[in-house]
Design an enzyme around this catalytic site. Structure first.
Site: not given
Ligand code: CMC
Length: 430
Positions: A307, A365
């Site tokens: 991320h 996710d």
């Protein structure tokens, strides 16, 4: 907020002072808005690695601590204590609703759940096998044709109605994209159900028999919505802000956000992650894929890992892991092969030097695809679910921008590295 602190930039022996602004939490910023005028130089920050594009009161992320706050409230507390509609109210209005406000808001949203009947005709223009995100881009963009004349962004009342319409109609539009794809009739919303149960009814119900929502599964999906509702200035939100900064119709701006979200580096990662797990297929092949993810000459990345902001852990991923376990337990799928594979992959990656050193952790996710698959949502619909939930964040940020006294059209500059000035020769001499 400005402070007495300044940053000094010395260029060719000449010093220039720039104010330092502080926020409630997080990194302070150097206000370089006068840099171009003072020095004739611009800053270069492709990918916005060190650039704050706006001031915002909506969401705060501390990537090192793994903290996510909506309007100051930790995501864990919101996920545990509030429904998605309460969270939507919070994002939109800045405060959590009391009982009366909650009831009124739920009623208002229910009033807007149907779409204009003419909108249903748009679906017929798409191939049945069209990707539902392509359908979403088109249909949500088309809402601007239904509400353009009645939309004055300077009017708070009209902005509020627009935000309510987006919150209310997105589930209907997403469910219709699914029904169109499967060839089943569109299901009208049922206003005796709550927001998420109604969405499941429109997705999974048929006119032949009544759909009875399972409270555990409905709660899980509601939590997924909450976890995706906003995430400060991510790529799709920045897209919505940039599109909206020209004064464009907000439905068209949301459509732009959906287009951006679709990419596998952003919201498309949950779909890509599930496909990856299917491709790996078995725990015995995890090592092979970890090796590929580390290979500089291989473009393969471990989907659902890494991320831009979270460099410790993604708090949404922790919550999603729990939701995943609850859903699989409710459905008796505790021994689900995909879940076991995901757990093993997570374990190995978390211990691997490459992933540890680069601070690559599972993101939201990683588990959301497994949960959605267990809920019966097909892989191609995963990003639509993300878009549905994120639409409240997009609209909140859009409104914040429109009402910001410092609001200007977004217009980045560039470092031009193309051909130097040259003269066009007549065709006969080229
Ligand atoms: N697998 C293997 N290596 C990775 C991964 C990964 N998933 N993610 C990053 N790296 C490596 C990358 O190759 C780079 O290596 P090097 O320093 O040797 O060049 C290093 O880690 C830094 O990565 P980056 O791509 O420069 O980082 P970024 O901040 O630009 O990208 C990201 C962040 C999320 C796009 C990226 O980690 C990624 O593509 N992850 C997979 C897709 C994914 O799961 N996306 C969902 C994001 S969360 C949902 C959302 O908010 O949209």
């Amino acid at each position: 907020m400005s402070t007495n602190r300044t940053a000094t930039l010395t260029i060719d022996g000449k010093s220039h002072e720039f104010p330092i602004m502080v926020g409630t939490h997080g990194n302070d910023v150097i206000d370089i808005r006068t840099l171009g005028a003072k020095t004739g130089l611009f800053t270069y920050d492709s990918g916005y690695l060190s650039t704050a594009s706006c001031q915002s009161t909506v969401t705060f992320i501390d990537g090192d601590k793994g903290e996510l706050l909506y309007r100051g409230y930790p995501i864990e507390q919101l996920a545990e204590n509030c429904s998605f509609l309460e969270v939507a109210y919070l994002l939109k209005n800045g405060e959590l609703p009391n009982q009366n406000q909650k009831t009124t808001f739920e009623g208002t949203i229910k009033n807007h759940t149907m779409v204009h009947d003419q909108l249903t005709r748009f679906y017929n223009g798409f191939r049945r096998d069209a990707h539902p995100m392509a359908v979403m881009v088109g249909v949500v963009g088309a809402l601007s044709a239904f509400y353009h004349d009645a939309m004055d962004a300077a009017d708070p009342e009209q902005r509020s109605i627009t935000i309510n319409r987006i919150i209310a109609k997105l589930p209907t539009i997403v469910a219709m994209a699914y029904k169109y794809n499967t060839g089943q009739p569109f299901m009208y919303p049922r206003n005796n159900l709550d927001y998420t149960a109604n969405f499941m009814h429109m997705m999974f119900g048929t006119p032949c028999e009544e759909y009875v929502p399972n409270p555990v599964l409905t709660h899980a999906l509601d939590t997924i919505f909450t976890l995706h509702a906003d995430h400060e200035q991510n790529a799709s939100t920045s897209t919505v802000r940039l599109a909206g900064s020209s004064g464009a119709n907000p439905y068209a701006c949301v459509s732009a956000g959906i287009a951006c979200l679709w990419g596998p580096a952003h919201g498309g990662a949950n779909e890509a992650c599930l496909k990856m797990l299917e491709e790996i297929g078995d725990v015995s092949r995890v090592g092979e894929y970890i090796k590929r993810a580390k290979d500089k000459n291989d473009s393969f990345k471990l989907m659902g890992f890494g991320h831009r902001v979270y460099k410790n852990f993604d708090p949404r991923a922790k919550l999603m892991g729990k939701v995943c376990a609850d859903v699989l337990a409710e459905l008796g799928l505790e021994n689900d092969g995909m879940f076991k594979l995901a757990k093993e992959l997570e374990k190995i990656a978390l211990e691997d030097e490459y992933f540890v050193e680069k601070k690559l952790y599972p993101n939201v996710d990683f588990y959301s695809g497994i949960v959605q698959k267990a809920l019966g949502i097909p892989t191609s619909m995963f990003t639509c679910i993300f878009a549905l939930a994120r639409s409240i964040g997009w609209m909140t940020q859009w409104e914040e921008m429109i009402t910001d006294p410092e609001y200007k059209i977004g217009r980045p500059r560039q470092l031009y590295v193309g051909a130097a000035r040259r003269t066009v020769k007549p065709l006969s001499q080229r």
